[in-house]
Motif scaffolding. Structure first.
Motif, PDB file in Angstrom:
ATOM      1  N   GLY A 192       0.809  -1.208   0.000  1.00  0.00           N
ATOM      2  CA  GLY A 192       0.000   0.000   0.000  1.00  0.00           C
ATOM      3  C   GLY A 192       0.840   1.254   0.000  1.00  0.00           C
ATOM      4  O   GLY A 192       0.534   2.224  -0.700  1.00  0.00           O
ATOM      5  N   ILE A 193       1.922   1.243   0.779  1.00  0.00           N
ATOM      6  CA  ILE A 193       2.783   2.423   0.858  1.00  0.00           C
ATOM      7  C   ILE A 193       3.492   2.675  -0.462  1.00  0.00           C
ATOM      8  O   ILE A 193       3.557   3.811  -0.945  1.00  0.00           O
ATOM      9  CB  ILE A 193       3.794   2.262   2.011  1.00  0.00           C
ATOM     10  CG1 ILE A 193       3.049   2.258   3.345  1.00  0.00           C
ATOM     11  CG2 ILE A 193       4.841   3.377   1.974  1.00  0.00           C
ATOM     12  CD1 ILE A 193       3.901   1.880   4.524  1.00  0.00           C
ATOM     13  N   ARG A 194       4.021   1.631  -1.074  1.00  0.00           N
ATOM     14  CA  ARG A 194       4.688   1.803  -2.369  1.00  0.00           C
ATOM     15  C   ARG A 194       3.698   2.276  -3.431  1.00  0.00           C
ATOM     16  O   ARG A 194       4.038   3.108  -4.283  1.00  0.00           O
ATOM     17  CB  ARG A 194       5.344   0.491  -2.798  1.00  0.00           C
ATOM     18  CG  ARG A 194       6.099   0.564  -4.138  1.00  0.00           C
ATOM     19  CD  ARG A 194       7.287   1.520  -4.101  1.00  0.00           C
ATOM     20  NE  ARG A 194       8.142   1.276  -2.965  1.00  0.00           N
ATOM     21  CZ  ARG A 194       8.998   0.251  -2.871  1.00  0.00           C
ATOM     22  NH1 ARG A 194       9.142  -0.601  -3.867  1.00  0.00           N
ATOM     23  NH2 ARG A 194       9.745   0.098  -1.789  1.00  0.00           N
ATOM     24  N   LEU A 195       2.489   1.756  -3.383  1.00  0.00           N
ATOM     25  CA  LEU A 195       1.468   2.204  -4.325  1.00  0.00           C
ATOM     26  C   LEU A 195       1.208   3.695  -4.156  1.00  0.00           C
ATOM     27  O   LEU A 195       1.100   4.431  -5.145  1.00  0.00           O
ATOM     28  CB  LEU A 195       0.178   1.416  -4.119  1.00  0.00           C
ATOM     29  CG  LEU A 195      -1.011   1.845  -4.980  1.00  0.00           C
ATOM     30  CD1 LEU A 195      -0.718   1.626  -6.460  1.00  0.00           C
ATOM     31  CD2 LEU A 195      -2.272   1.100  -4.555  1.00  0.00           C
ATOM     32  N   MET A 196       1.122   4.156  -2.904  1.00  0.00           N
ATOM     33  CA  MET A 196       0.933   5.586  -2.668  1.00  0.00           C
ATOM     34  C   MET A 196       2.063   6.391  -3.291  1.00  0.00           C
ATOM     35  O   MET A 196       1.829   7.428  -3.941  1.00  0.00           O
ATOM     36  CB  MET A 196       0.879   5.870  -1.167  1.00  0.00           C
ATOM     37  CG  MET A 196      -0.309   5.310  -0.443  1.00  0.00           C
ATOM     38  SD  MET A 196      -0.189   5.726   1.328  1.00  0.00           S
ATOM     39  CE  MET A 196      -0.901   4.264   2.074  1.00  0.00           C
ATOM     40  N   GLU A 197       3.296   5.945  -3.098  1.00  0.00           N
ATOM     41  CA  GLU A 197       4.449   6.651  -3.665  1.00  0.00           C
ATOM     42  C   GLU A 197       4.315   6.786  -5.179  1.00  0.00           C
ATOM     43  O   GLU A 197       4.549   7.866  -5.744  1.00  0.00           O
ATOM     44  CB  GLU A 197       5.738   5.905  -3.323  1.00  0.00           C
ATOM     45  CG  GLU A 197       6.096   5.915  -1.850  1.00  0.00           C
ATOM     46  CD  GLU A 197       7.271   5.007  -1.514  1.00  0.00           C
ATOM     47  OE1 GLU A 197       7.784   5.103  -0.386  1.00  0.00           O
ATOM     48  OE2 GLU A 197       7.669   4.189  -2.381  1.00  0.00           O
ATOM     49  N   GLU A 198       3.944   5.695  -5.832  1.00  0.00           N
ATOM     50  CA  GLU A 198       3.860   5.708  -7.293  1.00  0.00           C
ATOM     51  C   GLU A 198       2.698   6.566  -7.787  1.00  0.00           C
ATOM     52  O   GLU A 198       2.822   7.265  -8.800  1.00  0.00           O
ATOM     53  CB  GLU A 198       3.740   4.274  -7.814  1.00  0.00           C
ATOM     54  CG  GLU A 198       4.967   3.414  -7.564  1.00  0.00           C
ATOM     55  CD  GLU A 198       6.218   3.967  -8.228  1.00  0.00           C
ATOM     56  OE1 GLU A 198       6.107   4.532  -9.328  1.00  0.00           O
ATOM     57  OE2 GLU A 198       7.310   3.845  -7.639  1.00  0.00           O
TER      58      GLU A 198
ATOM     59  N   PHE B 225       6.943  -5.473  -8.476  1.00  0.00           N
ATOM     60  CA  PHE B 225       6.198  -6.307  -9.420  1.00  0.00           C
ATOM     61  C   PHE B 225       4.708  -6.275  -9.097  1.00  0.00           C
ATOM     62  O   PHE B 225       3.873  -6.068  -9.989  1.00  0.00           O
ATOM     63  CB  PHE B 225       6.712  -7.753  -9.383  1.00  0.00           C
ATOM     64  CG  PHE B 225       5.988  -8.658 -10.342  1.00  0.00           C
ATOM     65  CD1 PHE B 225       6.417  -8.778 -11.649  1.00  0.00           C
ATOM     66  CD2 PHE B 225       4.867  -9.366  -9.944  1.00  0.00           C
ATOM     67  CE1 PHE B 225       5.736  -9.597 -12.556  1.00  0.00           C
ATOM     68  CE2 PHE B 225       4.182 -10.185 -10.834  1.00  0.00           C
ATOM     69  CZ  PHE B 225       4.616 -10.302 -12.144  1.00  0.00           C
ATOM     70  N   VAL B 226       4.369  -6.459  -7.828  1.00  0.00           N
ATOM     71  CA  VAL B 226       2.958  -6.473  -7.433  1.00  0.00           C
ATOM     72  C   VAL B 226       2.334  -5.096  -7.629  1.00  0.00           C
ATOM     73  O   VAL B 226       1.229  -4.969  -8.173  1.00  0.00           O
ATOM     74  CB  VAL B 226       2.815  -6.943  -5.977  1.00  0.00           C
ATOM     75  CG1 VAL B 226       1.361  -6.816  -5.514  1.00  0.00           C
ATOM     76  CG2 VAL B 226       3.286  -8.391  -5.831  1.00  0.00           C
ATOM     77  N   VAL B 227       3.042  -4.045  -7.215  1.00  0.00           N
ATOM     78  CA  VAL B 227       2.510  -2.691  -7.369  1.00  0.00           C
ATOM     79  C   VAL B 227       2.355  -2.342  -8.849  1.00  0.00           C
ATOM     80  O   VAL B 227       1.376  -1.699  -9.255  1.00  0.00           O
ATOM     81  CB  VAL B 227       3.411  -1.674  -6.648  1.00  0.00           C
ATOM     82  CG1 VAL B 227       2.972  -0.243  -6.949  1.00  0.00           C
ATOM     83  CG2 VAL B 227       3.376  -1.925  -5.144  1.00  0.00           C
TER      84      VAL B 227
ATOM     85  N   ILE C 211      -2.602   2.655 -15.656  1.00  0.00           N
ATOM     86  CA  ILE C 211      -1.577   3.660 -15.419  1.00  0.00           C
ATOM     87  C   ILE C 211      -0.244   3.115 -15.923  1.00  0.00           C
ATOM     88  O   ILE C 211       0.264   2.122 -15.388  1.00  0.00           O
ATOM     89  CB  ILE C 211      -1.459   4.008 -13.923  1.00  0.00           C
ATOM     90  CG1 ILE C 211      -2.793   4.586 -13.415  1.00  0.00           C
ATOM     91  CG2 ILE C 211      -0.317   4.981 -13.684  1.00  0.00           C
ATOM     92  CD1 ILE C 211      -2.819   4.818 -11.917  1.00  0.00           C
ATOM     93  N   PRO C 212       0.328   3.698 -16.958  1.00  0.00           N
ATOM     94  CA  PRO C 212       1.605   3.209 -17.487  1.00  0.00           C
ATOM     95  C   PRO C 212       2.684   3.212 -16.417  1.00  0.00           C
ATOM     96  O   PRO C 212       2.774   4.141 -15.610  1.00  0.00           O
ATOM     97  CB  PRO C 212       1.928   4.196 -18.618  1.00  0.00           C
ATOM     98  CG  PRO C 212       0.607   4.792 -18.999  1.00  0.00           C
ATOM     99  CD  PRO C 212      -0.180   4.857 -17.729  1.00  0.00           C
ATOM    100  N   ASN C 213       3.495   2.167 -16.414  1.00  0.00           N
ATOM    101  CA  ASN C 213       4.582   2.106 -15.441  1.00  0.00           C
ATOM    102  C   ASN C 213       5.673   1.181 -15.955  1.00  0.00           C
ATOM    103  O   ASN C 213       5.429   0.332 -16.816  1.00  0.00           O
ATOM    104  CB  ASN C 213       4.069   1.622 -14.079  1.00  0.00           C
ATOM    105  CG  ASN C 213       3.678   0.163 -14.086  1.00  0.00           C
ATOM    106  OD1 ASN C 213       4.491  -0.714 -13.790  1.00  0.00           O
ATOM    107  ND2 ASN C 213       2.419  -0.137 -14.433  1.00  0.00           N
ATOM    108  N   GLU C 214       6.844   1.352 -15.390  1.00  0.00           N
ATOM    109  CA  GLU C 214       7.985   0.496 -15.721  1.00  0.00           C
ATOM    110  C   GLU C 214       8.587  -0.068 -14.436  1.00  0.00           C
ATOM    111  O   GLU C 214       9.798  -0.122 -14.264  1.00  0.00           O
ATOM    112  CB  GLU C 214       9.032   1.293 -16.503  1.00  0.00           C
ATOM    113  CG  GLU C 214       8.516   1.803 -17.844  1.00  0.00           C
ATOM    114  CD  GLU C 214       9.553   2.607 -18.613  1.00  0.00           C
ATOM    115  OE1 GLU C 214      10.653   2.831 -18.059  1.00  0.00           O
ATOM    116  OE2 GLU C 214       9.265   2.998 -19.755  1.00  0.00           O
ATOM    117  N   LEU C 215       7.712  -0.488 -13.533  1.00  0.00           N
ATOM    118  CA  LEU C 215       8.173  -0.973 -12.239  1.00  0.00           C
ATOM    119  C   LEU C 215       8.774  -2.370 -12.306  1.00  0.00           C
ATOM    120  O   LEU C 215       9.460  -2.794 -11.380  1.00  0.00           O
ATOM    121  CB  LEU C 215       7.027  -0.968 -11.231  1.00  0.00           C
ATOM    122  CG  LEU C 215       6.580   0.399 -10.733  1.00  0.00           C
ATOM    123  CD1 LEU C 215       5.488   0.252  -9.691  1.00  0.00           C
ATOM    124  CD2 LEU C 215       7.751   1.182 -10.166  1.00  0.00           C
TER     125      LEU C 215
END
Length: 202
Positions: free
Chosen positions: A20-26, A180-182, A191-195
């Motif tokens: 949840g915290i990493r998702l908030m950051e992104e 990977f999960v986020v 939402i485009p991402n390159e995580l």
């Protein structure tokens, strides 16, 4: 989804607060506004796993979360029992809601529509308004009841994204596994991402 839309991120009493915290950051990096709530058990787990205290007075919790995330604006912590919060009303529902991590208890109560607290009520609002609701369950092994509840929610349009990191991208750190999960959550929000490295990428 586009920038400046509001996303409701909830943390409940399963291990994996970092998701949840990493998702908030992104989401903040991409200009989204966040409403954040943590259940009582979610607060305990988050404090144990990360040292972050999301409990107590919401303005104070907001200040602690902003400091943890390294931001000054864009985040509001609301009490998990505040049924007068905007997210409890269909007329002011967020663009999307993510419960990460999602306990089996929270998942079951969402599946039954009990709406006993703000997190459950907001999820019920997302379902009735047909807006994106994503759950990130973290439990093992799964019982027949767990699986039945997830199937019921999936049939109602909920995106179930278990906290199951992959290994084909040869992760070297815990961050790689979390990302990977986020990244999968962001994918489901369009939402485009390159995580993480996708299959076939070098």
């Amino acid at each position: 989804m586009t920038a400046q839309k509001r996303v409701f991120v909830a943390l409940t009493g399963a291990s994996g607060s970092i998701y949840g915290i990493r998702l908030m950051e992104e989401l903040l990096k991409r200009g989204f506004l966040l409403t954040v709530a943590a259940s009582e058990s979610g607060q305990l787990v988050c404090r144990e796993e990360t040292g972050l205290d999301l409990g107590g007075d919401p303005p104070a919790a907001t200040a602690r979360l902003c400091a943890h995330l390294g931001v000054k604006l864009g985040v509001e912590v609301v009490a998990a029992d505040d049924l007068l919060a905007c997210a409890a009303s269909g007329s002011a529902a967020p663009a999307a809601m993510v419960v990460a991590p999602c306990s089996m208890g929270t998942l079951a109560r969402i599946a039954c529509g009990t709406s006993g607290n703000l997190i459950e009520r907001a999820a019920d609002v997302m379902l009735k308004e047909r807006r994106p609701l994503l759950l990130v369950p973290r439990e093992t092994p799964l019982s027949e009841i767990h699986l039945e509840n997830m199937l019921k929610l999936a049939r109602a349009g909920v995106r179930i994204i278990p906290a199951m990191p992959a290994f084909y991208h040869q992760p070297a750190t815990i961050d790689d596994l979390v990302n990977f999960v986020v990244g999968k959550v962001l994918d489901q929000l369009d939402i485009p991402n390159e995580l993480f490295k996708r299959w076939g990428e070098r």
